[in-house]
Design a protein around this motif. Structure first.
Motif, PDB file in Angstrom:
ATOM      1  N   PHE A 145      11.408   6.744   8.742  1.00 37.81           N
ATOM      2  CA  PHE A 145      10.999   8.000   8.306  1.00 37.81           C
ATOM      3  C   PHE A 145      11.063   7.682   6.678  1.00 37.81           C
ATOM      4  O   PHE A 145      11.088   8.639   5.844  1.00 37.81           O
ATOM      5  CB  PHE A 145      11.927   9.225   8.516  1.00 37.81           C
ATOM      6  CG  PHE A 145      11.922   9.697   9.823  1.00 37.81           C
ATOM      7  CD1 PHE A 145      10.944  10.492  10.335  1.00 37.81           C
ATOM      8  CD2 PHE A 145      12.716   9.285  10.674  1.00 37.81           C
ATOM      9  CE1 PHE A 145      10.862  10.868  11.584  1.00 37.81           C
ATOM     10  CE2 PHE A 145      12.733   9.669  12.149  1.00 37.81           C
ATOM     11  CZ  PHE A 145      11.798  10.605  12.527  1.00 37.81           C
ATOM     12  N   ASP A 146      10.598   6.621   6.372  1.00 35.10           N
ATOM     13  CA  ASP A 146      10.426   6.336   4.774  1.00 35.10           C
ATOM     14  C   ASP A 146       9.366   7.014   4.044  1.00 35.10           C
ATOM     15  O   ASP A 146       9.728   7.745   2.972  1.00 35.10           O
ATOM     16  CB  ASP A 146      10.215   4.717   4.613  1.00 35.10           C
ATOM     17  CG  ASP A 146      11.597   3.717   4.965  1.00 35.10           C
ATOM     18  OD1 ASP A 146      12.644   4.471   4.915  1.00 35.10           O
ATOM     19  OD2 ASP A 146      11.330   2.684   5.188  1.00 35.10           O
ATOM     20  N   LEU A 147       8.353   7.195   4.601  1.00 34.04           N
ATOM     21  CA  LEU A 147       7.082   7.844   4.252  1.00 34.04           C
ATOM     22  C   LEU A 147       7.538   9.569   4.104  1.00 34.04           C
ATOM     23  O   LEU A 147       7.148   9.933   3.011  1.00 34.04           O
ATOM     24  CB  LEU A 147       5.985   7.873   5.152  1.00 34.04           C
ATOM     25  CG  LEU A 147       4.784   8.910   4.676  1.00 34.04           C
ATOM     26  CD1 LEU A 147       4.214   8.310   3.449  1.00 34.04           C
ATOM     27  CD2 LEU A 147       3.649   8.764   5.634  1.00 34.04           C
ATOM     28  N   LEU A 202       9.294  13.912   0.203  1.00 39.67           N
ATOM     29  CA  LEU A 202      10.127  14.981  -0.055  1.00 39.67           C
ATOM     30  C   LEU A 202      10.703  14.748  -1.305  1.00 39.67           C
ATOM     31  O   LEU A 202      11.016  15.632  -2.059  1.00 39.67           O
ATOM     32  CB  LEU A 202      11.223  15.022   0.926  1.00 39.67           C
ATOM     33  CG  LEU A 202      11.075  15.588   2.308  1.00 39.67           C
ATOM     34  CD1 LEU A 202      12.288  15.378   3.214  1.00 39.67           C
ATOM     35  CD2 LEU A 202      10.756  17.124   2.240  1.00 39.67           C
ATOM     36  N   VAL A 203      11.029  13.345  -1.620  1.00 39.52           N
ATOM     37  CA  VAL A 203      11.763  13.211  -3.186  1.00 39.52           C
ATOM     38  C   VAL A 203      10.429  13.573  -4.131  1.00 39.52           C
ATOM     39  O   VAL A 203      10.923  13.968  -5.184  1.00 39.52           O
ATOM     40  CB  VAL A 203      11.794  11.653  -3.294  1.00 39.52           C
ATOM     41  CG1 VAL A 203      12.166  11.337  -4.676  1.00 39.52           C
ATOM     42  CG2 VAL A 203      13.076  11.349  -2.419  1.00 39.52           C
ATOM     43  N   MET A 210       0.931  -1.199   0.146  1.00 40.62           N
ATOM     44  CA  MET A 210       0.141   0.030  -0.046  1.00 40.62           C
ATOM     45  C   MET A 210       1.078   1.444  -0.298  1.00 40.62           C
ATOM     46  O   MET A 210       1.890   1.168   0.888  1.00 40.62           O
ATOM     47  CB  MET A 210      -0.876   0.079   1.162  1.00 40.62           C
ATOM     48  CG  MET A 210      -1.652   1.109   1.092  1.00 40.62           C
ATOM     49  SD  MET A 210      -3.074   1.147   2.815  1.00 40.62           S
ATOM     50  CE  MET A 210      -3.000   2.747   3.241  1.00 40.62           C
ATOM     51  N   ASP A 211       0.540   2.197  -0.717  1.00 40.75           N
ATOM     52  CA  ASP A 211       1.316   3.521  -0.760  1.00 40.75           C
ATOM     53  C   ASP A 211       0.653   4.321   0.477  1.00 40.75           C
ATOM     54  O   ASP A 211      -0.250   4.896   0.125  1.00 40.75           O
ATOM     55  CB  ASP A 211       1.150   4.056  -2.125  1.00 40.75           C
ATOM     56  CG  ASP A 211       2.091   5.156  -2.521  1.00 40.75           C
ATOM     57  OD1 ASP A 211       2.619   5.693  -1.620  1.00 40.75           O
ATOM     58  OD2 ASP A 211       1.982   5.752  -3.900  1.00 40.75           O
TER      59      ASP A 211
END
Length: 113
Positions: A48-50, A55-56, A1-2
């Motif tokens: 903090f992957d999300l 940010l990217v 899931m995104d």
């Protein structure tokens, strides 16, 4: 899931201030922390992957918007030059004065001539 489609992110606004954008987290945890984690059962560290993905994505959108803006400005400049037959530097100056609004820029050109 995104996770980027999370409804809580729809009101999220990112703003980097100071050196926050260039600060890097430590590459490795200090030995004391690693030893403490062996003694106690700790919850997994938050990565903090999300936030990194958001940010990217925000950076990609910003780059795309600036390139689109440059293309629009070139197009408006070409249109104004073809209508007024004026020198490019004059067209650019008038367009910048009128925030690249083609109609008001052309009107300003002809009223000043």
């Amino acid at each position: 899931m995104d996770d980027r489609n999370d409804p809580n992110l729809t009101i999220c606004r990112l703003s980097l201030r100071g050196n926050a954008g260039s600060a890097k987290p430590p590459v490795r945890l200090p030995v004391e922390c690693l030893q403490a984690s062996e003694k106690f059962r700790l919850a997994p560290l938050y990565t903090f992957d999300l936030e990194k993905r958001v940010l990217v994505d925000a950076e990609k959108v910003h780059r795309q918007q600036s390139s689109d803006s440059d293309e629009i400005k070139k197009s408006v400049l070409a249109k104004m030059k073809s209508i007024t037959s004026a020198d490019e530097s004059i067209c650019i100056a008038i367009l910048e004065d009128h925030k690249y609004d083609l109609k008001t820029s052309i009107e300003a050109f002809f009223t000043s001539s």
